[in-house]
Design a protein around this motif. Structure first.
Motif, short mmCIF file in Angstrom:
data_model
loop_
_atom_site.label_atom_id
_atom_site.label_comp_id
_atom_site.label_asym_id
_atom_site.label_seq_id
_atom_site.Cartn_x
_atom_site.Cartn_y
_atom_site.Cartn_z
N TYR A 38 44.86 54.27 42.73
CA TYR A 38 45.72 53.15 43.10
C TYR A 38 45.39 51.88 42.31
O TYR A 38 45.52 50.77 42.80
CB TYR A 38 45.62 52.91 44.61
N ARG A 39 44.97 52.08 41.07
CA ARG A 39 44.62 50.94 40.21
C ARG A 39 45.81 50.06 39.88
O ARG A 39 45.65 48.90 39.48
CB ARG A 39 43.96 51.44 38.93
N SER A 40 47.02 50.59 39.99
CA SER A 40 48.22 49.79 39.74
C SER A 40 48.69 49.05 40.99
O SER A 40 49.63 48.25 40.92
CB SER A 40 49.36 50.67 39.22
N ARG A 46 41.86 48.55 39.95
CA ARG A 46 41.76 48.19 38.53
C ARG A 46 40.30 47.89 38.16
O ARG A 46 39.86 48.21 37.05
CB ARG A 46 42.64 46.99 38.22
N ALA A 47 39.55 47.28 39.07
CA ALA A 47 38.13 47.01 38.81
C ALA A 47 37.38 48.32 38.60
O ALA A 47 36.54 48.43 37.69
CB ALA A 47 37.53 46.23 39.97
N LEU A 51 35.23 49.59 35.37
CA LEU A 51 33.84 50.03 35.50
C LEU A 51 33.64 51.45 35.00
O LEU A 51 32.65 51.76 34.33
CB LEU A 51 33.40 49.92 36.96
N ASP A 52 34.58 52.32 35.32
CA ASP A 52 34.50 53.70 34.84
C ASP A 52 34.43 53.74 33.32
O ASP A 52 33.67 54.51 32.73
CB ASP A 52 35.72 54.51 35.31
N GLY A 93 36.34 41.28 32.89
CA GLY A 93 36.86 40.20 33.72
C GLY A 93 37.70 40.75 34.86
O GLY A 93 38.53 41.62 34.66
N LEU A 94 37.47 40.23 36.08
CA LEU A 94 38.18 40.68 37.27
C LEU A 94 38.82 39.47 37.95
O LEU A 94 38.11 38.59 38.44
CB LEU A 94 37.22 41.37 38.25
N PRO A 95 40.14 39.41 37.99
CA PRO A 95 40.81 38.27 38.63
C PRO A 95 40.31 38.05 40.06
O PRO A 95 40.21 38.98 40.85
CB PRO A 95 42.29 38.69 38.63
N GLY A 96 39.97 36.81 40.37
CA GLY A 96 39.52 36.48 41.72
C GLY A 96 38.06 36.76 42.00
O GLY A 96 37.60 36.50 43.12
N ALA A 97 37.31 37.26 41.03
CA ALA A 97 35.89 37.56 41.26
C ALA A 97 35.05 36.29 41.19
O ALA A 97 35.43 35.30 40.56
CB ALA A 97 35.39 38.57 40.23
#
Length: 330
Positions: A38-40, A46-47, A51-52, A93-97
Motif C-alpha cells: 500500500y505504498r501508493s 512509501r517509507a 528503506l527496502d 527523505g520522508l514527508p512529515g518526518a
C-alpha cells in the motif's frame, strides 16, 4: 477458577469475529510486505519502499530528511557533481518526518550492519525547524521510531503505539473513509501501484516534479514551526542519531534546504531563531559539517514557500555535490 467472559445472548460469534478481524489488522500492520503493498496509499508504505531499497542496494551517501529533502535532492545529479559513480547515493527523505524518525532510521540501518565500512559512509541530514517539532500526523513513529530510544526518553505512549499499531495508526486508517483514498486502497489490493513520483528505484528516492501532489497541510505545519523553538525532548533523538553514526565512522553532514521567502532559523539573525543558531553551533562543536546556507534561488525554482521544483532541485543537488567534494578534499 478461570475467568469466563460473559456476552449478551447472540453476540458471542460476532464478538469473536470482531476480535479476529482486529487481530488480523494488527498483524498486517506489523508486516512490511503488506505495508509495501500500500505504498501508493499511505506515507508509511512509501517509507518502507525506500528503506527496502536502501537495505538491498546500500548507498555510500544517504540523505535523510523530510519533504524538503524528498523533493529537493536528486541523487543522480548529486553523484555527478560529487564525481562519484552513478547510484552511489540515495534520497531517504520522508514527508512529515522529524528527528525522532531520523534516529529510528539510523538505528534500524545500524542493526543491519549498514553503517560505516564499505556500506553507508556519509549521512547528509536535511534539517529545518519542523524536524525539531512533535508532528506525527503521518504515523511514522509507530513504525519507524526506535523503541529503545522512545522508552529511554520517557515517551511511553509512543512506545506503546509502536507495539500496538492499530491504536496509534487509527487516525491514518480513517482516511479510507475518503472515496478517492478508498478506491486507491482497493486498487492497490489487487495490483502493484507505485506512489506518486514513482517507486524508490526510479529516481533513487527523489520525488521528481512533486508539484500539485505537495501536501498543503504539511507545508503549513512546516512554515508554522519556523517561529517555534525546538519541542522539548526532540534534540535527544538528534544527538543519539549523530552519536551512533559517528561511532560507526560515518561522516555526518547537515544541510538546511533553501526557502523561498525567508532565511532558515538556523541562519536567521532574528530573536526567535536563537535556539536554532545555538543548535547549529553545537552541531559544529560535535564534529558535524554544517554546509553554508543555500542562497540565490529564485521564485521560479519553488513549488511553494518551502519546497523546490525539479529545476530548483537540480540546482540544489549540484551545489550539494560540489560542497561535499570540497569538504572531502576532492
Amino acid at each position: 477458577m478461570f475467568f469466563k467472559l460473559k456476552l449478551p445472548p447472540g453476540l458471542g460469534g460476532a464478538f469473536w469475529i470482531a476480535v479476529l478481524v482486529l487481530l488480523a489488522a494488527e498483524l498486517a500492520l506489523h508486516s512490511e510486505p503488506v505495508l509495501h503493498r500500500y505504498r501508493s496509499v499511505f506515507a508509511v508504505g512509501r517509507a518502507i519502499d525506500k528503506l527496502d531499497y536502501v537495505e538491498t542496494h546500500v548507498p555510500h551517501v544517504l540523505f535523510i530528511g523530510n519533504s524538503r529533502v524528498d523533493n529537493g535532492v536528486d541523487p543522480r545529479t548529486f553523484d555527478l557533481a560529487l564525481g562519484q559513480p552513478a547510484s552511489s547515493s540515495f534520497n531517504l527523505g520522508l514527508p512529515g518526518a522529524n528527528v525522532i524518525v531520523y534516529q529510528g532510521l539510523v538505528a534500524r540501518l545500524d542493526a543491519q550492519g549498514l553503517l560505516g565500512g564499505q556500506a553507508i559512509r556519509t549521512v547528509v541530514l536535511g534539517l529545518d525547524e519542523s524536524a525539531l517539532q512533535e508532528d506525527n500526523s503521518l504515523g511514522y513513529v509507530g513504525f519507524l521510531a526506535d523503541r529503545g530510544a522512545l522508552w529511554a526518553s520517557g515517551r511511553y505512549l509512543d512506545w506503546f503505539g509502536n507495539m500496538l499499531r492499530l491504536w496509534s495508526y487509527s487516525a491514518n486508517l480513517r482516511q479510507l473513509r475518503e472515496p478517492e483514498k478508498l478506491l486507491r486502497f482497493v486498487e492497490a489490493s489487487s495490483k502493484n501501484i507505485e506512489p506518486v513520483g514513482g517507486g524508490a528505484a526510479e529516481h533513487l528516492g527523489y520525488r521528481a516534479g512533486f508539484g500539485a501532489a505537495q501536501n498543503q497541510d504539511q507545508t503549513a505545519i512546516q512554515e508554522a514551526a519556523a517561529h517555534q523553538p525546538p519541542a522539548a525532548g526532540t534534540e535527544y533523538f538528534l544527538w543519539r542519531a549523530i552519536d551512533r553514526l559517528q561511532a560507526r565512522g560515518v561522516a555526518v553532514v547537515v544541510t538546511v534546504p533553501p526557502l523561498r521567502d525567508r532565511p532558515s532559523a538556523f541562519f536567521s539573525p532574528d530573536a526567535h531563531a536563537r535556539p536554532y543558531r545555538a543548535l547549529r553551533v553545537r552541531l559544529e562543536q560535535r564534529g558535524v559539517t554544517v554546509l553554508p546556507e543555500p542562497t540565490g534561488y529564485t521564485v521560479s525554482e519553488f513549488i511553494n514557500a518551502g519546497h523546490l521544483n525539479d529545476s530548483g532541485a537540480q540546482r540544489y543537488s549540484t551545489v550539494l555535490g560540489r560542497q561535499l567534494a570540497v569538504s572531502m578534499g576532492r
